[in-house]
Design a protein around this motif. Structure first.
Motif, PDB file in Angstrom:
ATOM      1  N   VAL A 100       0.808  -1.131   0.003  1.00  0.00           N
ATOM      2  CA  VAL A 100       0.085  -0.103   0.097  1.00  0.00           C
ATOM      3  C   VAL A 100       0.870   1.358  -0.013  1.00  0.00           C
ATOM      4  CG1 VAL A 100      -0.291   0.056   2.486  1.00  0.00           C
ATOM      5  CG2 VAL A 100      -2.140   0.937   1.099  1.00  0.00           C
ATOM      6  N   ASN A 101       2.124   1.218   0.702  1.00  0.00           N
ATOM      7  CA  ASN A 101       2.717   2.675   0.717  1.00  0.00           C
ATOM      8  C   ASN A 101       3.735   2.713  -0.694  1.00  0.00           C
ATOM      9  OD1 ASN A 101       4.311   0.338   1.415  1.00  0.00           O
ATOM     10  ND2 ASN A 101       5.610   1.539   2.755  1.00  0.00           N
ATOM     11  N   LEU A 117       1.427   7.976  -0.676  1.00  0.00           N
ATOM     12  CA  LEU A 117       0.283   7.694  -0.035  1.00  0.00           C
ATOM     13  C   LEU A 117       0.311   8.848   1.217  1.00  0.00           C
ATOM     14  CD1 LEU A 117      -1.677   5.146   0.777  1.00  0.00           C
ATOM     15  CD2 LEU A 117       0.133   4.614   2.251  1.00  0.00           C
ATOM     16  N   ASP A 118       1.392   9.378   1.281  1.00  0.00           N
ATOM     17  CA  ASP A 118       0.914  10.401   2.489  1.00  0.00           C
ATOM     18  C   ASP A 118       0.277  11.510   1.885  1.00  0.00           C
ATOM     19  OD1 ASP A 118       3.435  12.606   1.722  1.00  0.00           O
ATOM     20  OD2 ASP A 118       3.558  10.764   0.793  1.00  0.00           O
ATOM     21  N   GLY A 119       0.369  12.011   0.660  1.00  0.00           N
ATOM     22  CA  GLY A 119      -0.372  12.986  -0.245  1.00  0.00           C
ATOM     23  C   GLY A 119      -1.892  12.461  -0.076  1.00  0.00           C
ATOM     24  N   LEU A 120      -2.012  11.151  -0.527  1.00  0.00           N
ATOM     25  CA  LEU A 120      -3.620  10.545  -0.591  1.00  0.00           C
ATOM     26  C   LEU A 120      -4.111  10.598   0.862  1.00  0.00           C
ATOM     27  CD1 LEU A 120      -5.925   9.421  -2.043  1.00  0.00           C
ATOM     28  CD2 LEU A 120      -4.737   7.134  -1.541  1.00  0.00           C
ATOM     29  N   ILE A 121      -3.385  10.366   1.751  1.00  0.00           N
ATOM     30  CA  ILE A 121      -3.883  10.427   3.231  1.00  0.00           C
ATOM     31  C   ILE A 121      -4.147  11.700   3.659  1.00  0.00           C
ATOM     32  CG2 ILE A 121      -3.185   9.907   5.560  1.00  0.00           C
ATOM     33  CD1 ILE A 121      -1.681   7.306   4.782  1.00  0.00           C
ATOM     34  N   ASP A 145       9.886   9.486   4.186  1.00  0.00           N
ATOM     35  CA  ASP A 145       9.844  10.489   5.247  1.00  0.00           C
ATOM     36  C   ASP A 145       8.267  11.202   4.973  1.00  0.00           C
ATOM     37  OD1 ASP A 145      12.453  10.159   5.503  1.00  0.00           O
ATOM     38  OD2 ASP A 145      13.347  11.880   4.488  1.00  0.00           O
ATOM     39  N   GLY A 146       7.860  11.390   4.253  1.00  0.00           N
ATOM     40  CA  GLY A 146       6.449  12.165   3.993  1.00  0.00           C
ATOM     41  C   GLY A 146       5.346  11.422   4.684  1.00  0.00           C
ATOM     42  N   LEU A 147       5.528   9.966   4.567  1.00  0.00           N
ATOM     43  CA  LEU A 147       4.484   8.944   5.273  1.00  0.00           C
ATOM     44  C   LEU A 147       4.840   9.012   6.795  1.00  0.00           C
ATOM     45  CD1 LEU A 147       2.120   7.351   5.039  1.00  0.00           C
ATOM     46  CD2 LEU A 147       3.793   5.371   4.261  1.00  0.00           C
ATOM     47  N   ILE A 148       6.053   9.052   6.954  1.00  0.00           N
ATOM     48  CA  ILE A 148       6.652   8.952   8.576  1.00  0.00           C
ATOM     49  C   ILE A 148       5.933  10.363   8.949  1.00  0.00           C
ATOM     50  CG2 ILE A 148       8.376   9.125  10.078  1.00  0.00           C
ATOM     51  CD1 ILE A 148       9.756   7.096   8.135  1.00  0.00           C
ATOM     52  N   ALA A 149       6.345  11.563   8.355  1.00  0.00           N
ATOM     53  CA  ALA A 149       5.582  12.721   9.104  1.00  0.00           C
ATOM     54  C   ALA A 149       4.261  12.652   9.074  1.00  0.00           C
ATOM     55  CB  ALA A 149       6.285  13.852   8.056  1.00  0.00           C
ATOM     56  N   ALA A 150       3.548  12.030   8.062  1.00  0.00           N
ATOM     57  CA  ALA A 150       1.970  12.112   8.204  1.00  0.00           C
ATOM     58  C   ALA A 150       1.623  11.398   9.518  1.00  0.00           C
ATOM     59  CB  ALA A 150       1.468  11.255   6.941  1.00  0.00           C
TER      60      ALA A 150
END
Length: 184
Positions: A100-101, A117-121, A145-150
């Motif tokens: 998924v990521n 995925l972070d942008g979609l979330i 890094d974007g998903l972790i930041a999310a």
């Protein structure tokens, strides 16, 4: 094949007529067009397919051979389905994909392929009435890094992570054809 489950009624009819009923093709994205409409289903939680397949080809895994290559469902389809689910009472959405990521796509402005995925979330978190977002299953190589930041920045994103690391040994990772190490 798993990419043709939407053709099952047609394949059964062919088999009943004595024809060979087989479809093992792996079309890129048409299967997403055949997901059942859930607009009238009222549930507090729902699963939302955003991605299928995997390109990693780990030693033990059948996913690349049974689900095919990584395919991301279009941004607008996901967001529209999420809005419809929320409009009908869903308060928690779990985003699904074999990896998924690895999801990527153009956002609603057509800004493309840089959205992960972070942008979609982040976009889903803006949907009024959606209280919780989860996702599964992730691959260590696609944690950005974007998903972790999310996870730190989006209250609606639940603080749970299913990450299939499977071992703590570089020797085992290499034998599994994993491209990460204990340190990475």
């Amino acid at each position: 094949g798993p990419q043709a489950y939407h053709r099952l009624p047609e394949l059964l009819t062919e088999a009943q007529q004595g024809k060979r009923a087989l479809d093992t093709d792996m079309p890129a994205i048409s299967k997403f067009d055949h997901l059942p409409s859930r607009a009238k289903q009222i549930r507090p939680g729902a699963f939302l397919t955003v991605q299928e397949g995997c390109d990693k080809c780990c030693t033990y895994c059948v996913v690349p051979y049974t689900r095919g290559a990584e395919i991301s469902r279009p941004w607008a389809d996901i967001v529209n389905e999420a809005k419809a689910l929320v409009d009908n009472g869903t308060r928690e959405i779990t985003l699904l994909g074999q990896n998924v990521n690895a999801w990527t796509g153009d956002d609603h402005k057509g800004q493309g392929q840089g959205q992960g995925l972070d942008g979609l979330i982040r976009a889903l978190a803006d949907i009024p009435g959606l209280d919780r977002i989860r996702y599964t299953t992730s691959h260590p190589n696609d944690m950005t890094d974007g998903l972790i930041a999310a996870h730190a920045e989006i209250d609606k994103l639940m603080p749970f992570l299913h990450l299939s690391v499977q071992a703590g040994s570089d020797r085992v990772f290499k034998a599994m054809k994993r491209s990460h190490t204990v340190d990475s």
